[in-house]
Scaffold this motif. Sequence first.
Motif, PDB file in Angstrom:
ATOM      1  N   CYS A  45      -6.505  -8.855   6.970  1.00 27.96           N
ATOM      2  CA  CYS A  45      -5.383  -9.110   6.055  1.00 27.96           C
ATOM      3  C   CYS A  45      -5.416  -8.149   4.864  1.00 27.96           C
ATOM      4  O   CYS A  45      -4.383  -7.612   4.451  1.00 27.96           O
ATOM      5  CB  CYS A  45      -5.414 -10.550   5.559  1.00 27.96           C
ATOM      6  N   HIS A  49      -2.580  -5.412   3.864  1.00 29.27           N
ATOM      7  CA  HIS A  49      -1.962  -5.379   2.528  1.00 29.27           C
ATOM      8  C   HIS A  49      -2.053  -3.990   1.919  1.00 29.27           C
ATOM      9  O   HIS A  49      -1.097  -3.513   1.302  1.00 29.27           O
ATOM     10  CB  HIS A  49      -2.623  -6.408   1.603  1.00 29.27           C
ATOM     11  N   ASP A  53       1.127  -1.662   0.867  1.00 25.86           N
ATOM     12  CA  ASP A  53       1.290  -1.064  -0.460  1.00 25.86           C
ATOM     13  C   ASP A  53       1.569   0.433  -0.361  1.00 25.86           C
ATOM     14  O   ASP A  53       2.431   0.965  -1.070  1.00 25.86           O
ATOM     15  CB  ASP A  53       0.047  -1.306  -1.319  1.00 25.86           C
TER      16      ASP A  53
END
Length: 159
Positions: A45, A49, A53
């Motif tokens: 995860c 992420h 980004d």
Amino acid sequence: MLAVAAQMLEEESEQKIKDREVSLSERVPPLTMSGLSLQELQDLCKELHRKIDVVDEERYDIGLKVSKNDKEIENMNLKIIELQSKFKKPTLRRVKISAEAMLSVLLGSKHKESIDFKANLKTVKKEEEKKEEVTDWRKNVEAMSGMEGRKKLFDASGN
């Protein structure tokens, strides 16, 4: 002819779909979550992420570049239109002009007499404020002391 064009459009849309699937399969590996421990899932995860980004930053940068290019294109188009047109917009300057000159410009030959705008204004008389005489405050305190002074104050406020 229309049938051939319709068939070409269908083939083109199918080709776009295939290209999209190929590019997605190259960029995004298949996600396998079965058999992973809790720590491995959390790491996965966090990695996703970070990738999100990075992609968002790139998308934002590209969006800014696109908007900047759109503004430049719009400005260039305006310049092209100005160059092609016969009439160029003059730069406007502030001009001081009297009221009579403005009326003569607006009304033309109909404007024959001069109008005095200040003549029609009401005259206002300023009332002078009543100035109290400056007296010695000690005499005033002595006069107002006691019952006689209070009687004077009461009589003065009643009038």
